[in-house]
Design a protein around this motif. Structure first.
Motif, PDB file in Angstrom:
ATOM      1  N   LEU A  61      31.661  30.277  32.015  1.00  0.00           N
ATOM      2  CA  LEU A  61      32.359  29.121  32.500  1.00  0.00           C
ATOM      3  C   LEU A  61      32.695  29.158  34.035  1.00  0.00           C
ATOM      4  O   LEU A  61      32.992  28.175  34.797  1.00  0.00           O
ATOM      5  N   LEU A  62      33.028  30.515  34.261  1.00  0.00           N
ATOM      6  CA  LEU A  62      33.703  30.601  35.521  1.00  0.00           C
ATOM      7  C   LEU A  62      33.160  31.801  36.508  1.00  0.00           C
ATOM      8  O   LEU A  62      33.508  32.819  36.586  1.00  0.00           O
ATOM      9  N   PRO A  63      31.721  31.471  36.685  1.00  0.00           N
ATOM     10  CA  PRO A  63      30.814  32.388  36.961  1.00  0.00           C
ATOM     11  C   PRO A  63      31.616  33.051  38.590  1.00  0.00           C
ATOM     12  O   PRO A  63      31.900  32.340  39.367  1.00  0.00           O
ATOM     13  N   GLY A  64      31.252  34.290  38.652  1.00  0.00           N
ATOM     14  CA  GLY A  64      31.939  35.088  39.804  1.00  0.00           C
ATOM     15  C   GLY A  64      33.264  35.547  39.836  1.00  0.00           C
ATOM     16  O   GLY A  64      33.859  35.784  40.859  1.00  0.00           O
ATOM     17  N   LEU A  65      33.778  35.221  38.547  1.00  0.00           N
ATOM     18  CA  LEU A  65      35.392  35.323  38.571  1.00  0.00           C
ATOM     19  C   LEU A  65      35.547  37.041  38.595  1.00  0.00           C
ATOM     20  O   LEU A  65      34.870  37.519  38.008  1.00  0.00           O
ATOM     21  N   PRO A  66      36.456  37.435  39.604  1.00  0.00           N
ATOM     22  CA  PRO A  66      36.709  38.746  39.839  1.00  0.00           C
ATOM     23  C   PRO A  66      37.508  39.360  38.619  1.00  0.00           C
ATOM     24  O   PRO A  66      38.792  39.510  38.624  1.00  0.00           O
ATOM     25  N   LEU A  67      37.084  39.588  37.346  1.00  0.00           N
ATOM     26  CA  LEU A  67      37.863  39.918  36.146  1.00  0.00           C
ATOM     27  C   LEU A  67      37.673  41.468  35.966  1.00  0.00           C
ATOM     28  O   LEU A  67      36.580  41.929  35.779  1.00  0.00           O
ATOM     29  N   ILE A  68      38.958  41.933  35.434  1.00  0.00           N
ATOM     30  CA  ILE A  68      38.828  43.190  35.120  1.00  0.00           C
ATOM     31  C   ILE A  68      39.807  43.354  33.799  1.00  0.00           C
ATOM     32  O   ILE A  68      40.987  42.741  33.539  1.00  0.00           O
ATOM     33  N   SER A  69      38.980  43.901  32.748  1.00  0.00           N
ATOM     34  CA  SER A  69      39.728  43.698  31.503  1.00  0.00           C
ATOM     35  C   SER A  69      40.058  45.207  31.329  1.00  0.00           C
ATOM     36  O   SER A  69      39.812  46.086  31.301  1.00  0.00           O
ATOM     37  N   ILE A  70      41.567  45.026  30.667  1.00  0.00           N
ATOM     38  CA  ILE A  70      42.613  46.049  30.376  1.00  0.00           C
ATOM     39  C   ILE A  70      43.005  46.003  29.069  1.00  0.00           C
ATOM     40  O   ILE A  70      43.160  45.017  28.689  1.00  0.00           O
ATOM     41  N   SER A  71      43.824  47.203  28.691  1.00  0.00           N
ATOM     42  CA  SER A  71      44.899  46.833  27.582  1.00  0.00           C
ATOM     43  C   SER A  71      46.187  47.565  28.030  1.00  0.00           C
ATOM     44  O   SER A  71      46.156  48.980  28.155  1.00  0.00           O
ATOM     45  N   ALA A  72      47.118  47.218  28.546  1.00  0.00           N
ATOM     46  CA  ALA A  72      48.476  47.848  28.800  1.00  0.00           C
ATOM     47  C   ALA A  72      48.770  48.597  27.801  1.00  0.00           C
ATOM     48  O   ALA A  72      49.474  49.654  28.107  1.00  0.00           O
ATOM     49  N   LYS A  73      48.681  48.220  26.631  1.00  0.00           N
ATOM     50  CA  LYS A  73      49.280  48.656  25.259  1.00  0.00           C
ATOM     51  C   LYS A  73      48.466  50.296  25.213  1.00  0.00           C
ATOM     52  O   LYS A  73      49.283  51.061  24.901  1.00  0.00           O
TER      53      LYS A  73
END
Length: 226
Positions: free
Chosen positions: A123-135
């Motif tokens: 839905l938001l193509p090109g989004l500079p997204l990085i997936s993390i888990s702080a936990k």
């Protein structure tokens, strides 16, 4: 919502420290006006979403809309900032500063996080997204690398004539800076006193004498002679 005032901390990256400032969260009501100055002075905005929540799309759209409205990020993702003429800014006016940004999708260890991430990308193509888990401390090394790349900075080392370089304390410069810029960062009188400079790294041969307008690159070692 536990952060009520900006809180600064230092993130170690290789042999430098990058300052991070945690701010109170954006809400449907926006952000306290006194915090706009904090955001405007940032070199990079990190927008943290809860991708373990089904509300992450609403969080992303609301936050990006607010930041665009305040002219803190570009209206269109991925496009270069418009020229003064195209932006409709009169000569002499200060052009709004558009900071680069990253979306940090936290809680990637939660159920439905992968599905929510896919929805964000669709839905938001090109989004500079990085997936993390702080936990779980997942993805933090990649995040540090992306932050460094987005800041568009380089590390440059110096050495005194006849001595080994100090590789523990680099000078941090914006990408595209010159020997003259480095000299000014060492001491404000050095550009005036600069007689010559030698570069190891990006030069054609090691220890090459270069002009003061020579553009430095990541990891260069520079000998300044004054």
């Amino acid at each position: 919502f536990t952060t009520t005032l900006p809180l600064a901390g230092m993130m170690p990256y290789k042999n430098i420290l990058i300052q991070l400032v945690d701010t109170p969260p954006l809400t449907a009501d926006g952000l306290p006006s006194e915090l706009l100055n904090t955001l405007q002075n940032g070199d990079l905005l990190l927008i943290v979403l809860d991708i373990g929540s089904d509300e992450c799309l609403e969080q992303a759209e609301g936050t990006l809309s607010f930041l665009r409205k305040k002219k803190l990020i570009d209206e269109e993702k991925g496009k270069e900032e418009p020229s003064v003429e195209k932006a409709g800014i009169e000569p002499g006016q200060i052009q709004p500063k558009h900071a680069p940004y990253l979306i940090i999708g936290n809680k990637c260890d939660r159920p439905h996080s992968e599905e929510n991430t896919q929805i964000l990308h669709e839905l938001l193509p090109g989004l500079p997204l990085i997936s993390i888990s702080a936990k779980e401390k997942t993805g933090l090394s990649l995040l540090k690398n992306k932050i460094y790349q987005k800041l568009d900075i380089i590390r440059v080392y110096t050495k005194a004539p006849g001595e080994e370089p100090d590789l523990r304390a680099p000078f941090v410069l914006k990408n595209g800076c010159t020997v003259l810029d480095l000299a000014y960062n060492i001491h404000r009188d050095f550009p005036r006193l600069l007689r010559s400079a030698r570069v190891w790294g990006s030069s054609k041969f090691e220890g090459q004498t270069v002009a003061r307008e020579y553009i430095l690159e990541e990891g260069d070692i520079v000998e300044i002679n004054v």
